[in-house]
Design a protein around this motif. Sequence first.
Motif, PDB file in Angstrom:
ATOM      1  N   HIS A   8     -12.173   1.414   4.088  1.00 20.08           N
ATOM      2  CA  HIS A   8     -11.842   1.559   2.737  1.00 20.08           C
ATOM      3  C   HIS A   8     -10.243   1.085   2.126  1.00 20.08           C
ATOM      4  O   HIS A   8     -10.565   0.583   1.239  1.00 20.08           O
ATOM      5  N   VAL A   9      -9.600   1.673   2.937  1.00 20.00           N
ATOM      6  CA  VAL A   9      -8.135   1.702   2.552  1.00 20.00           C
ATOM      7  C   VAL A   9      -7.751   0.063   2.627  1.00 20.00           C
ATOM      8  O   VAL A   9      -7.382  -0.420   1.673  1.00 20.00           O
ATOM      9  N   ILE A  10      -8.338  -0.788   3.638  1.00 20.59           N
ATOM     10  CA  ILE A  10      -7.939  -2.107   3.506  1.00 20.59           C
ATOM     11  C   ILE A  10      -8.529  -2.940   2.355  1.00 20.59           C
ATOM     12  O   ILE A  10      -8.165  -3.504   1.763  1.00 20.59           O
ATOM     13  N   ILE A  11      -9.868  -2.381   2.317  1.00 20.81           N
ATOM     14  CA  ILE A  11     -10.954  -3.330   1.093  1.00 20.81           C
ATOM     15  C   ILE A  11      -9.959  -2.794  -0.199  1.00 20.81           C
ATOM     16  O   ILE A  11      -9.857  -3.815  -1.066  1.00 20.81           O
ATOM     17  N   LEU A  12      -9.745  -1.660  -0.419  1.00 23.76           N
ATOM     18  CA  LEU A  12      -9.097  -1.410  -1.780  1.00 23.76           C
ATOM     19  C   LEU A  12      -7.500  -2.029  -2.073  1.00 23.76           C
ATOM     20  O   LEU A  12      -7.230  -2.518  -2.851  1.00 23.76           O
ATOM     21  N   ALA A  13      -7.001  -2.005  -0.768  1.00 25.33           N
ATOM     22  CA  ALA A  13      -5.599  -2.788  -0.907  1.00 25.33           C
ATOM     23  C   ALA A  13      -5.632  -4.361  -1.066  1.00 25.33           C
ATOM     24  O   ALA A  13      -5.028  -5.071  -1.805  1.00 25.33           O
ATOM     25  N   ASP A  19      -8.475  13.507  -5.275  1.00 22.87           N
ATOM     26  CA  ASP A  19      -7.258  13.306  -6.000  1.00 22.87           C
ATOM     27  C   ASP A  19      -6.191  12.223  -5.094  1.00 22.87           C
ATOM     28  O   ASP A  19      -5.689  11.504  -5.772  1.00 22.87           O
ATOM     29  N   PHE A  20      -6.615  12.235  -3.696  1.00 19.36           N
ATOM     30  CA  PHE A  20      -5.956  11.411  -2.985  1.00 19.36           C
ATOM     31  C   PHE A  20      -6.281  10.077  -3.348  1.00 19.36           C
ATOM     32  O   PHE A  20      -5.379   9.098  -3.095  1.00 19.36           O
ATOM     33  N   VAL A  21      -7.411   9.868  -3.448  1.00 15.17           N
ATOM     34  CA  VAL A  21      -8.080   8.404  -3.660  1.00 15.17           C
ATOM     35  C   VAL A  21      -7.480   7.791  -4.922  1.00 15.17           C
ATOM     36  O   VAL A  21      -7.118   6.658  -5.160  1.00 15.17           O
ATOM     37  N   LYS A  22      -7.353   8.877  -6.046  1.00 13.98           N
ATOM     38  CA  LYS A  22      -6.617   8.301  -7.423  1.00 13.98           C
ATOM     39  C   LYS A  22      -5.376   7.846  -7.104  1.00 13.98           C
ATOM     40  O   LYS A  22      -4.805   6.848  -7.605  1.00 13.98           O
ATOM     41  N   LEU A  23      -4.756   8.814  -6.268  1.00 13.09           N
ATOM     42  CA  LEU A  23      -3.193   8.443  -6.108  1.00 13.09           C
ATOM     43  C   LEU A  23      -3.127   7.327  -4.991  1.00 13.09           C
ATOM     44  O   LEU A  23      -2.206   6.533  -5.462  1.00 13.09           O
ATOM     45  N   PHE A  24      -3.895   6.814  -4.351  1.00 15.28           N
ATOM     46  CA  PHE A  24      -3.952   5.794  -3.426  1.00 15.28           C
ATOM     47  C   PHE A  24      -4.096   4.411  -4.310  1.00 15.28           C
ATOM     48  O   PHE A  24      -3.315   3.557  -4.012  1.00 15.28           O
ATOM     49  N   THR A  25      -5.115   4.294  -5.267  1.00  9.40           N
ATOM     50  CA  THR A  25      -5.222   3.345  -6.001  1.00  9.40           C
ATOM     51  C   THR A  25      -4.056   2.926  -6.899  1.00  9.40           C
ATOM     52  O   THR A  25      -4.030   1.750  -7.372  1.00  9.40           O
ATOM     53  N   VAL A  26      -3.185   3.881  -7.280  1.00  9.48           N
ATOM     54  CA  VAL A  26      -1.957   3.810  -7.990  1.00  9.48           C
ATOM     55  C   VAL A  26      -0.754   3.290  -6.982  1.00  9.48           C
ATOM     56  O   VAL A  26      -0.033   2.341  -7.358  1.00  9.48           O
ATOM     57  N   ALA A  27      -0.586   4.294  -6.019  1.00 15.50           N
ATOM     58  CA  ALA A  27       0.672   3.971  -5.134  1.00 15.50           C
ATOM     59  C   ALA A  27       0.714   2.749  -4.557  1.00 15.50           C
ATOM     60  O   ALA A  27       1.751   2.143  -4.126  1.00 15.50           O
ATOM     61  N   LEU A  31      -1.951   6.208   5.619  1.00 16.74           N
ATOM     62  CA  LEU A  31      -3.253   5.360   4.681  1.00 16.74           C
ATOM     63  C   LEU A  31      -2.129   4.681   3.584  1.00 16.74           C
ATOM     64  O   LEU A  31      -2.660   3.472   3.406  1.00 16.74           O
ATOM     65  N   LEU A  32      -1.199   5.150   3.258  1.00 15.86           N
ATOM     66  CA  LEU A  32      -0.503   4.722   2.202  1.00 15.86           C
ATOM     67  C   LEU A  32       0.252   3.405   2.583  1.00 15.86           C
ATOM     68  O   LEU A  32       0.411   2.623   1.886  1.00 15.86           O
ATOM     69  N   ALA A  33       0.906   3.533   3.740  1.00 16.95           N
ATOM     70  CA  ALA A  33       1.697   2.589   4.508  1.00 16.95           C
ATOM     71  C   ALA A  33       0.900   1.368   4.869  1.00 16.95           C
ATOM     72  O   ALA A  33       1.449   0.241   4.416  1.00 16.95           O
ATOM     73  N   ILE A  34      -0.384   1.640   5.091  1.00 17.35           N
ATOM     74  CA  ILE A  34      -1.204   0.409   5.456  1.00 17.35           C
ATOM     75  C   ILE A  34      -1.584  -0.192   4.223  1.00 17.35           C
ATOM     76  O   ILE A  34      -1.700  -1.303   4.281  1.00 17.35           O
ATOM     77  N   GLY A  35      -1.851   0.490   3.178  1.00 16.25           N
ATOM     78  CA  GLY A  35      -2.560   0.050   2.160  1.00 16.25           C
ATOM     79  C   GLY A  35      -1.548  -0.848   1.398  1.00 16.25           C
ATOM     80  O   GLY A  35      -1.503  -1.973   0.683  1.00 16.25           O
ATOM     81  N   PHE A  42       1.143  -2.272   2.583  1.00 16.56           N
ATOM     82  CA  PHE A  42       1.355  -3.444   3.547  1.00 16.56           C
ATOM     83  C   PHE A  42       0.452  -4.656   3.182  1.00 16.56           C
ATOM     84  O   PHE A  42       0.807  -5.714   3.133  1.00 16.56           O
ATOM     85  N   VAL A  43      -0.800  -4.156   3.103  1.00 11.79           N
ATOM     86  CA  VAL A  43      -2.073  -5.071   3.074  1.00 11.79           C
ATOM     87  C   VAL A  43      -1.944  -5.819   1.579  1.00 11.79           C
ATOM     88  O   VAL A  43      -1.876  -7.066   1.226  1.00 11.79           O
ATOM     89  N   ALA A  44      -1.641  -4.757   0.686  1.00 12.18           N
ATOM     90  CA  ALA A  44      -1.639  -5.340  -0.903  1.00 12.18           C
ATOM     91  C   ALA A  44      -0.096  -6.159  -1.027  1.00 12.18           C
ATOM     92  O   ALA A  44      -0.319  -7.304  -1.691  1.00 12.18           O
ATOM     93  N   PHE A  45       0.960  -6.071  -0.156  1.00  4.54           N
ATOM     94  CA  PHE A  45       1.956  -6.704  -0.229  1.00  4.54           C
ATOM     95  C   PHE A  45       1.585  -8.196   0.035  1.00  4.54           C
ATOM     96  O   PHE A  45       1.883  -9.275  -0.488  1.00  4.54           O
ATOM     97  N   ILE A  46       1.023  -8.235   1.413  1.00  2.00           N
ATOM     98  CA  ILE A  46       0.647  -9.578   1.905  1.00  2.00           C
ATOM     99  C   ILE A  46      -0.434 -10.410   1.089  1.00  2.00           C
ATOM    100  O   ILE A  46      -0.246 -11.492   0.706  1.00  2.00           O
TER     101      ILE A  46
END
Length: 263
Positions: A5-10, A39-47, A208-212, A214-218
Amino acid sequence: MSLIHVIILAIIEGLTEFLPISSTGHMIIAESVMGDKGDFVKLFTVAIQLGAILSVIVLYYKRFFRDFNFYIKLLIAFIPAAIFGLLFAKKIDALLDSALTVGITLFLGGIILLFVDKWFNKPVVTEEKNISNLTGFKIGLFQCLAMIPGTSRSAASIVGGMSQKLSRTAAAEFSFFLAVPTMFAATAKKLWDFHKEGHVFSGEKIKLLAIGNFVAFIVALLAIKTFITFLEKRGFRLFGVYRILIGGLIIAIYLSGHTLEVI
């Protein structure tokens, strides 16, 4: 959140952040389909926006290290979003809970993109260095429209730029640049609020934030390059059709009595 899910969202973030199709709208839909909550999901989608904006700095690093006036211009363009964001934070959060709002704004924005190439077909400004501070401020006002979920920050600022006689490419690139302070501020506020509410950044959350990021960056690197090439040749019409289709689908689901659960 699971790793998949982290990878898909990223991937969604990287693909949609700089395209005029609303990253927030797509993230809301994805969260609903996958059923991630909290709350972490909401944070993740912004971070994970940090990874996306890093791609802009890497691709356009010469612009970011050229002169100080560039930063003054971005600051002036960022001011409207900063003011509106602080004044209407609660109302904006309330709108994020409405999938119907996302559907309507995607649909209406799609109609605008069908015609924007014809409306603004006589550009005068073709490079960022020729954008005045006043023009930057006006584009920043347009960016504020993106506080309505589904509008798209990219679409609002690009259309705003074209309305000020910027070429499609110049408007898109300035939209990318303006994303850096805007999204950095939004992410910093979200991280601070998460901390202030007493949440702890565990090792797993940091991973999870680091992986997200990185994937979003690429993915964002590839998306920006492809978008600019496509834009120069084809314009916005296809993005308009896409928005109308997905917005219409969301509205149809709502009118049928089914709901997209917005987390």
